[in-house]
Design a protein around this motif. Sequence first.
Motif, mmCIF file in Angstrom:
data_model
loop_
_atom_site.group_PDB
_atom_site.id
_atom_site.type_symbol
_atom_site.label_atom_id
_atom_site.label_comp_id
_atom_site.label_asym_id
_atom_site.label_seq_id
_atom_site.Cartn_x
_atom_site.Cartn_y
_atom_site.Cartn_z
ATOM 1 N N LYS A 1 -7.829 -32.006 -17.086
ATOM 2 C CA LYS A 1 -8.210 -33.412 -17.604
ATOM 3 C C LYS A 1 -8.124 -33.384 -19.074
ATOM 4 O O LYS A 1 -7.355 -34.436 -19.680
ATOM 5 C CB LYS A 1 -9.279 -34.093 -17.292
ATOM 6 C CG LYS A 1 -9.630 -34.027 -15.697
ATOM 7 C CD LYS A 1 -8.124 -34.424 -14.900
ATOM 8 C CE LYS A 1 -8.474 -34.563 -13.527
ATOM 9 N NZ LYS A 1 -7.159 -33.855 -12.646
ATOM 10 N N HIS B 1 -4.424 -33.457 -20.351
ATOM 11 C CA HIS B 1 -3.921 -34.680 -20.178
ATOM 12 C C HIS B 1 -4.347 -35.591 -21.207
ATOM 13 O O HIS B 1 -3.389 -36.457 -21.860
ATOM 14 C CB HIS B 1 -4.467 -35.374 -18.903
ATOM 15 C CG HIS B 1 -3.524 -34.741 -17.571
ATOM 16 N ND1 HIS B 1 -2.471 -35.196 -17.201
ATOM 17 C CD2 HIS B 1 -3.814 -33.670 -16.775
ATOM 18 C CE1 HIS B 1 -1.840 -34.821 -16.016
ATOM 19 N NE2 HIS B 1 -2.802 -33.628 -15.996
ATOM 20 N N THR C 1 1.690 -42.429 -15.590
ATOM 21 C CA THR C 1 1.525 -43.412 -14.092
ATOM 22 C C THR C 1 2.735 -42.777 -13.333
ATOM 23 O O THR C 1 2.909 -42.558 -12.247
ATOM 24 C CB THR C 1 1.396 -44.681 -13.947
ATOM 25 O OG1 THR C 1 0.195 -45.036 -14.889
ATOM 26 C CG2 THR C 1 1.103 -45.159 -12.774
ATOM 27 N N GLU D 1 2.861 -39.186 -12.213
ATOM 28 C CA GLU D 1 1.729 -39.003 -11.154
ATOM 29 C C GLU D 1 2.363 -39.516 -9.724
ATOM 30 O O GLU D 1 1.964 -38.759 -8.700
ATOM 31 C CB GLU D 1 0.416 -39.672 -11.514
ATOM 32 C CG GLU D 1 -0.332 -38.972 -12.591
ATOM 33 C CD GLU D 1 -0.470 -37.418 -12.366
ATOM 34 O OE1 GLU D 1 -0.833 -36.930 -11.086
ATOM 35 O OE2 GLU D 1 -0.148 -36.673 -13.230
ATOM 36 N N GLN E 1 4.669 -37.195 -8.484
ATOM 37 C CA GLN E 1 4.212 -35.793 -8.066
ATOM 38 C C GLN E 1 3.647 -36.152 -6.716
ATOM 39 O O GLN E 1 3.747 -35.257 -5.712
ATOM 40 C CB GLN E 1 3.022 -35.418 -8.957
ATOM 41 C CG GLN E 1 3.281 -34.757 -10.012
ATOM 42 C CD GLN E 1 2.303 -34.040 -10.974
ATOM 43 O OE1 GLN E 1 1.217 -34.537 -10.602
ATOM 44 N NE2 GLN E 1 2.516 -33.523 -12.084
ATOM 45 N N ARG F 1 1.055 -28.841 -7.003
ATOM 46 C CA ARG F 1 0.968 -29.772 -7.696
ATOM 47 C C ARG F 1 0.853 -30.836 -6.989
ATOM 48 O O ARG F 1 1.444 -31.086 -5.847
ATOM 49 C CB ARG F 1 2.584 -29.886 -8.600
ATOM 50 C CG ARG F 1 2.949 -28.790 -9.532
ATOM 51 C CD ARG F 1 2.225 -28.881 -10.771
ATOM 52 N NE ARG F 1 2.000 -30.209 -11.526
ATOM 53 C CZ ARG F 1 1.314 -30.425 -12.335
ATOM 54 N NH1 ARG F 1 0.465 -29.600 -12.879
ATOM 55 N NH2 ARG F 1 1.129 -31.726 -12.869
ATOM 56 N N SER G 1 -0.696 -35.449 -6.973
ATOM 57 C CA SER G 1 -1.021 -36.779 -7.669
ATOM 58 C C SER G 1 -2.529 -36.876 -7.755
ATOM 59 O O SER G 1 -2.963 -36.161 -6.837
ATOM 60 C CB SER G 1 -0.320 -37.942 -6.956
ATOM 61 O OG SER G 1 -0.447 -39.071 -7.737
ATOM 62 N N ASP G 2 -2.941 -37.062 -8.822
ATOM 63 C CA ASP G 2 -4.413 -37.372 -9.059
ATOM 64 C C ASP G 2 -4.554 -38.515 -9.995
ATOM 65 O O ASP G 2 -4.105 -38.715 -11.102
ATOM 66 C CB ASP G 2 -4.977 -35.893 -9.947
ATOM 67 C CG ASP G 2 -6.398 -35.930 -9.862
ATOM 68 O OD1 ASP G 2 -7.060 -36.966 -9.508
ATOM 69 O OD2 ASP G 2 -7.094 -34.958 -10.387
ATOM 70 N N ASP H 1 -5.903 -37.994 -13.656
ATOM 71 C CA ASP H 1 -4.846 -37.819 -14.563
ATOM 72 C C ASP H 1 -4.508 -39.001 -15.136
ATOM 73 O O ASP H 1 -4.298 -38.917 -16.331
ATOM 74 C CB ASP H 1 -3.717 -36.981 -13.808
ATOM 75 C CG ASP H 1 -4.027 -35.447 -13.433
ATOM 76 O OD1 ASP H 1 -5.082 -35.206 -13.827
ATOM 77 O OD2 ASP H 1 -3.239 -34.914 -12.969
ATOM 78 N N VAL H 2 -4.167 -39.965 -14.360
ATOM 79 C CA VAL H 2 -3.678 -41.207 -14.989
ATOM 80 C C VAL H 2 -5.058 -41.699 -15.922
ATOM 81 O O VAL H 2 -4.805 -42.196 -16.833
ATOM 82 C CB VAL H 2 -3.432 -42.341 -14.091
ATOM 83 C CG1 VAL H 2 -3.149 -43.556 -14.440
ATOM 84 C CG2 VAL H 2 -2.326 -41.714 -13.007
ATOM 85 N N ASN I 1 -4.997 -39.798 -19.182
ATOM 86 C CA ASN I 1 -3.744 -40.175 -19.981
ATOM 87 C C ASN I 1 -4.040 -41.368 -20.660
ATOM 88 O O ASN I 1 -3.658 -41.341 -21.582
ATOM 89 C CB ASN I 1 -2.572 -40.329 -18.931
ATOM 90 C CG ASN I 1 -2.168 -38.889 -18.111
ATOM 91 O OD1 ASN I 1 -2.531 -37.934 -18.432
ATOM 92 N ND2 ASN I 1 -1.274 -39.060 -17.281
#
Length: 104
Positions: free
Chosen positions: A17, A20, A59, A62, A65, A73, A75-76, A79-80, A83
């Motif tokens: 994180k 990111h 976004t 993600e 992903q 890998r 999506s999380d 992470d968004v 970011n």
Amino acid sequence: MEKLGSVNNFKIPYKDKYGHFAFYFVFTLLWATYLKTKFRINPKKARVNALLAAVIYGTFIEVLQGLFTNGKRQSDFLDVVFNTLGGLVAVLVLWLLHRDKKIK
């Protein structure tokens, strides 16, 4: 057996994180500066456009992903969030720098 000085010995929670956050901080700084200098967009508009680009791009990546990857890998949502936080902090730094220039 792991070596004592191995990087793997350091357990930093949510270390990806921070990556990111850092990437989107730099991305937003550079993009806003580019828009302001290359296209002579006023600084406020450049910051807003750079932040929007960072949030939309982050976004989108993600979502892709989540749709197209398997295995390591994935999506999380966090992470968004990181970011976006990186982009917001970059905009705040740029705003503070621009504000100080107006005062002097």
